[in-house]
Design an enzyme around this catalytic site. Structure first.
Site, mmCIF file in Angstrom:
data_model
loop_
_atom_site.group_PDB
_atom_site.id
_atom_site.type_symbol
_atom_site.label_atom_id
_atom_site.label_comp_id
_atom_site.label_asym_id
_atom_site.label_seq_id
_atom_site.Cartn_x
_atom_site.Cartn_y
_atom_site.Cartn_z
ATOM 1 N N SER A 1 0.809 -1.229 0.000
ATOM 2 C CA SER A 1 0.000 0.000 0.000
ATOM 3 C C SER A 1 0.843 1.280 0.000
ATOM 4 C CB SER A 1 -0.971 -0.013 1.179
ATOM 5 O OG SER A 1 -1.933 -1.018 0.969
ATOM 6 N N THR B 1 -5.952 -3.230 7.393
ATOM 7 C CA THR B 1 -5.887 -4.573 6.828
ATOM 8 C C THR B 1 -5.887 -5.614 7.945
ATOM 9 O OG1 THR B 1 -4.792 -5.924 5.167
ATOM 10 C CG2 THR B 1 -3.345 -4.562 6.528
ATOM 11 N N LYS C 1 -9.900 -5.246 10.360
ATOM 12 C CA LYS C 1 -11.009 -4.622 9.613
ATOM 13 C C LYS C 1 -12.325 -4.624 10.389
ATOM 14 C CE LYS C 1 -9.156 -5.690 5.042
ATOM 15 N NZ LYS C 1 -9.426 -6.277 3.716
ATOM 16 N N ASN D 1 -12.082 -0.979 5.587
ATOM 17 C CA ASN D 1 -10.672 -0.974 5.156
ATOM 18 C C ASN D 1 -10.159 0.438 4.889
ATOM 19 O OD1 ASN D 1 -11.735 -0.296 2.632
ATOM 20 N ND2 ASN D 1 -10.196 -1.515 1.550
ATOM 21 N N ASP E 1 -12.918 -2.792 -0.802
ATOM 22 C CA ASP E 1 -12.441 -4.079 -1.314
ATOM 23 C C ASP E 1 -13.328 -4.621 -2.440
ATOM 24 O OD1 ASP E 1 -10.186 -4.374 0.314
ATOM 25 O OD2 ASP E 1 -11.373 -5.209 1.959
ATOM 26 N N GLY F 1 -15.398 -16.213 4.663
ATOM 27 C CA GLY F 1 -14.831 -15.362 5.722
ATOM 28 C C GLY F 1 -14.981 -13.892 5.352
ATOM 29 N N LYS G 1 -21.425 -21.787 7.122
ATOM 30 C CA LYS G 1 -21.009 -20.379 6.993
ATOM 31 C C LYS G 1 -21.369 -19.834 5.616
ATOM 32 C CE LYS G 1 -16.829 -19.199 8.536
ATOM 33 N NZ LYS G 1 -15.378 -19.430 8.800
HETATM 34 P P1 ATR Z 1 -10.530 -13.792 5.465
HETATM 35 O O1 ATR Z 1 -10.839 -12.606 6.284
HETATM 36 O O2 ATR Z 1 -9.264 -13.692 4.651
HETATM 37 O O3 ATR Z 1 -11.682 -14.234 4.633
HETATM 38 P P2 ATR Z 1 -11.131 -15.848 7.362
HETATM 39 O O4 ATR Z 1 -12.313 -15.073 7.852
HETATM 40 O O5 ATR Z 1 -10.267 -16.562 8.345
HETATM 41 O O6 ATR Z 1 -10.168 -14.947 6.511
HETATM 42 O O7 ATR Z 1 -11.689 -16.910 6.299
HETATM 43 C C1 ATR Z 1 -10.859 -17.785 5.640
HETATM 44 C C2 ATR Z 1 -11.695 -18.563 4.622
HETATM 45 O O8 ATR Z 1 -10.816 -19.445 3.889
HETATM 46 C C3 ATR Z 1 -12.767 -19.421 5.238
HETATM 47 O O9 ATR Z 1 -13.865 -19.449 4.378
HETATM 48 C C4 ATR Z 1 -12.078 -20.790 5.313
HETATM 49 O O10 ATR Z 1 -12.963 -21.884 5.357
HETATM 50 P P3 ATR Z 1 -13.660 -22.314 6.771
HETATM 51 O O11 ATR Z 1 -14.697 -21.283 7.054
HETATM 52 O O12 ATR Z 1 -14.241 -23.640 6.493
HETATM 53 O O13 ATR Z 1 -12.551 -22.341 7.759
HETATM 54 C C5 ATR Z 1 -11.317 -20.777 4.011
HETATM 55 N N1 ATR Z 1 -10.175 -21.685 3.934
HETATM 56 C C6 ATR Z 1 -8.993 -21.606 4.568
HETATM 57 N N2 ATR Z 1 -8.161 -22.614 4.188
HETATM 58 C C7 ATR Z 1 -8.833 -23.357 3.277
HETATM 59 C C8 ATR Z 1 -8.539 -24.518 2.509
HETATM 60 N N3 ATR Z 1 -7.357 -25.135 2.592
HETATM 61 N N4 ATR Z 1 -9.473 -24.994 1.662
HETATM 62 C C9 ATR Z 1 -10.692 -24.378 1.564
HETATM 63 N N5 ATR Z 1 -11.030 -23.285 2.270
HETATM 64 C C10 ATR Z 1 -10.121 -22.769 3.110
#
Ligand code: ATR
Length: 285
Positions: A26, A71, A75, A96, A111, A138, A165
């Site tokens: 950034s 970031t 957030k 953000n 974003d 997420g 989720k």
């Molecule tokens: P962010 O803010 O970057 O979205 P997060 O809220 O921790 O971070 O969310 C990470 C996302 O990546 C989630 O949807 C997670 O799936 P789960 O909700 O089942 O945990 C997903 N994720 C992380 N590693 C993964 C993998 N190896 N395969 C598929 N999904 C993955």
């Protein structure tokens, strides 16, 4: 006499706060925007310790700071802290971009519009009437839901390792368009025109469990991550004949461009900055 020259020559101060922050692009992006548009400002990166976010922002404000990018992992805390939120920030559940005004802390989220602008403006991709698959449920996925649905795709499916989720996220945005949530096994026998990776999988060198026949003809695959090399998902997409495979560098620059516009009222030429960064990333590795 010397009082005559005692004016504040300090540039307007901006920063990105996160943890970790050392590798943030950034400061480079906003410095390039400022040079390009002739805006007088300084943009730094500030690492904030867990538990120290609110006081770091308050201090930045108190010392005359004009705006912040926020970031990972702050957030949501930023969303809770600001005194006012834009509609897109409200909906994203995350902030953000903060703009400081007299007695006000305005929270925004750029974003989602960053992703859509990169797809639509930089890559000439039409989202209307398309079958879109969004991987992950997420914060990254939530942040892009509203701007994607505003493009009126035929269907926006959210797929997540934890299916509940994905279903909950779809429920929260159903008023904006045709969206549903599911787990990876439910993707069997379905095809999509556009597949967007908003999971943290690429960050961990992992690939979500996608069926081989997932891509429709002329499919476009987009990974929100970027790096010197294509991510595992990008490699997967190329091997399965995707017409276009894109990384998230464009989204990063576009969300920054939108923040810059929120702060300064000036739109930088983001394409030129994407090209510069791509060259810098390629030569630094
Ligand atoms: P962010 O803010 O970057 O979205 P997060 O809220 O921790 O971070 O969310 C990470 C996302 O990546 C989630 O949807 C997670 O799936 P789960 O909700 O089942 O945990 C997903 N994720 C992380 N590693 C993964 C993998 N190896 N395969 C598929 N999904 C993955």
């Amino acid at each position: 006499m010397s009082d005559l020259f005692d004016f504040d020559i300090r540039k307007d101060q901006y920063a990105v706060m996160g943890n970790p922050i050392a590798h943030s692009k950034s400061p480079r992006i906003h410095t390039l925007f400022a040079e390009q548009t002739g805006q007088r400002l300084e943009y730094t990166a500030i690492q904030v310790d867990p538990g120290g976010f609110d006081s770091a922002v308050t201090h930045f404000d108190a010392t005359g700071g004009k705006g912040l990018n926020i970031t990972v992992p702050f957030k949501q805390e930023a969303w809770a802290l600001v005194t006012e939120r834009s509609e897109r920030a409200e909906r994203a559940g995350a902030v953000n971009t903060i703009k400081f005004e007299k007695n006000k802390m305005l929270g925004d989220n750029t974003d989602g519009v960053g992703l859509v602008n990169d797809l639509v403006n930089n890559n000439d991709i039409v989202l209307a009437d398309k079958q879109i698959l969004l991987m992950g449920a997420g914060g990254a996925a939530r942040g892009v839901m509203a701007p994607l649905l505003q493009q009126q795709p035929a269907r926006l499916v959210i797929v997540n390792r934890t299916p509940d989720k994905a279903v909950a996220l779809a429920d929260a945005f159903r008023d904006l368009g045709n969206t549903e949530g599911c787990g990876y096994p439910a993707l069997q026998d379905q095809q999509f025109d556009i597949v967007i990776n908003a999971t943290a999988a690429s960050l961990h060198g992992e690939l979500p469990p996608l069926p081989d026949e997932l891509l429709a003809d002329n499919a476009i695959c987009y990974d929100m991550m970027y790096g010197a090399k294509p991510t595992l998902f990008m490699q997967w997409a190329s091997e399965r004949g995707a017409a276009k495979v894109l990384d998230g560098l464009g989204m990063l620059v576009e969300q920054a461009a939108e923040s810059f516009y929120v702060w300064r009222g000036v739109r930088p030429d983001s394409k030129a900055v994407i090209a510069t960064l791509r060259q810098e990333i390629a030569t630094s590795n």
